[in-house]
Design an enzyme around this catalytic site. Structure first.
Site, PDB file in Angstrom:
ATOM      1  N   ASP A 187      -6.028  -5.363  20.273  1.00 31.85           N
ATOM      2  CA  ASP A 187      -6.368  -6.764  20.541  1.00 31.85           C
ATOM      3  C   ASP A 187      -6.173  -7.033  22.027  1.00 31.85           C
ATOM      4  O   ASP A 187      -5.071  -7.268  22.493  1.00 31.85           O
ATOM      5  CB  ASP A 187      -5.491  -7.698  19.710  1.00 31.85           C
ATOM      6  CG  ASP A 187      -5.924  -9.157  19.835  1.00 31.85           C
ATOM      7  OD1 ASP A 187      -6.615  -9.495  20.816  1.00 31.85           O
ATOM      8  OD2 ASP A 187      -5.579  -9.955  18.951  1.00 31.85           O
ATOM      9  N   HIS A 192      -2.777 -12.972  25.810  1.00 36.00           N
ATOM     10  CA  HIS A 192      -1.477 -12.379  25.527  1.00 36.00           C
ATOM     11  C   HIS A 192      -0.913 -11.561  26.697  1.00 36.00           C
ATOM     12  O   HIS A 192       0.139 -10.941  26.547  1.00 36.00           O
ATOM     13  CB  HIS A 192      -1.578 -11.496  24.288  1.00 36.00           C
ATOM     14  CG  HIS A 192      -2.193 -12.211  23.125  1.00 36.00           C
ATOM     15  ND1 HIS A 192      -1.587 -13.279  22.502  1.00 36.00           N
ATOM     16  CD2 HIS A 192      -3.386 -12.036  22.491  1.00 36.00           C
ATOM     17  CE1 HIS A 192      -2.372 -13.723  21.531  1.00 36.00           C
ATOM     18  NE2 HIS A 192      -3.467 -12.984  21.499  1.00 36.00           N
ATOM     19  N   ILE A 207       1.201 -15.879  25.300  1.00 36.75           N
ATOM     20  CA  ILE A 207       1.867 -15.995  24.005  1.00 36.75           C
ATOM     21  C   ILE A 207       1.772 -14.668  23.255  1.00 36.75           C
ATOM     22  O   ILE A 207       0.930 -13.825  23.553  1.00 36.75           O
ATOM     23  CB  ILE A 207       1.266 -17.128  23.154  1.00 36.75           C
ATOM     24  CG1 ILE A 207      -0.207 -16.832  22.816  1.00 36.75           C
ATOM     25  CG2 ILE A 207       1.399 -18.458  23.879  1.00 36.75           C
ATOM     26  CD1 ILE A 207      -0.850 -17.861  21.895  1.00 36.75           C
ATOM     27  N   GLY A 210      -0.582 -13.541  17.203  1.00 36.53           N
ATOM     28  CA  GLY A 210      -0.227 -13.969  15.862  1.00 36.53           C
ATOM     29  C   GLY A 210      -0.041 -12.796  14.925  1.00 36.53           C
ATOM     30  O   GLY A 210       0.862 -12.788  14.085  1.00 36.53           O
TER      31      GLY A 210
END
Length: 284
Positions: A187, A192, A207, A210
């Site tokens: 990903d 991120h 961040i 998820g």
């Protein structure tokens, strides 16, 4: 409108051959924080090839597949990546994920929902090898600013928490570099890793993925409630209720029931701000 729901859902499924081996599994586990303490026998099941088992959430990254970012290039979808958040995830296991494998991954947009100020895309991926189906994975993708066309709002189920204290509570620290390691499993969303991109998306800093929180949570359930046995997991679903930053700590609360574990996850350092909600691990 950048999203054409009818075109996206009607598009032909895309199939691709995928493969993985023990190195991919080990990298994924390390990206979830496995290996601490490094010589702990329970952790060696995630990090040492001679003892390796596969956490079922590996299905979300195996062979890269369609992936969350890849699914956003499907016909009928043309959106700004900065407007995208992962809204939810489910994985159903048809049998245990092998340490090494080769399979055909078939992906499609299963649904597009109109949430008013946002759209939700359901990206479905099914994987099968020579012996039959392996897993079915649904990713719910939240796209800000793309709703409002009067379409189906879709499901909005919320789970009530059990009226008792959790059976198990575990805290799992997130290393400062963990998002940088996790993204090597496929990903590559700059949200991120790139501070400037994160600010464009409305965050002070990058961040955590998820799906990294998702995998960390399943590992906590397997390790504490399921006796370390990954083969007991039948399905696992969650709603991403909030963000978490590298350097913070996940607090995982678990309620064990007949054939399932209900879970909530919060960020310790931000007064238990919600991270995962409506979370259930079904097991044998």
């Amino acid at each position: 409108m950048p999203i054409d729901p009818a075109k996206a859902v009607a598009a032909e499924p895309r199939s691709a051959e995928i493969s993985w081996d023990h190195k991919d599994v080990q990298l994924y586990h390390l990206g979830l924080g496995a290996g601490t303490p490094a010589t702990d026998p329970d952790e060696l099941r995630y990090t040492l090839e001679s003892r390796l088992h596969v956490l079922p959430s590996f299905a979300t990254v195996a062979g890269a597949g369609m992936g969350v970012v890849g699914g956003l290039s499907a016909p009928g979808i043309d959106i700004d990546l900065a407007a995208v958040l992962h809204g939810g995830q489910s994985v159903t296991l048809h049998r245990p994920v092998p340490v090494a494998g080769r399979a055909v991954s078939t992906s499609r947009v299963a649904a597009v929902y109109d949430k008013g100020k946002a759209a939700v895309l359901v990206l479905r991926t099914e994987a099968a090898d020579a012996e039959g189906p392996l897993w079915t994975s649904d990713a719910q993708i939240f796209v800000r600013g793309e709703g409002g066309w009067g379409g189906d709002r879709g499901p909005s189920e919320r789970l009530a928490l059990p009226d008792r204290a959790p059976d198990v509570t575990a805290e799992r620290p997130i290393r400062e570099e963990q998002a940088l390691l996790y993204r090597l499993s496929g990903d590559w969303n700059p949200l991120h890793a790139d501070p400037e991109f994160a600010k464009l998306a409305g965050f002070d800093r990058p961040i955590l993925h998820g799906l990294c929180s998702y995998g960390m949570t399943l590992k906590a359930v397997v390790d504490t409630v399921l006796g370390g046995d990954v083969t007991r997991v039948r399905s696992y679903r969650t709603r991403f209720a909030g963000i978490v930053f590298p350097g913070e700590t996940l607090r995982v609360r678990m309620w064990a029931g007949e054939g399932g574990v209900q879970v909530t996850v919060t960020a310790v350092e931000r007064d238990d701000a919600p991270v995962l909600a409506d979370t259930v691990v079904e097991h044998s």
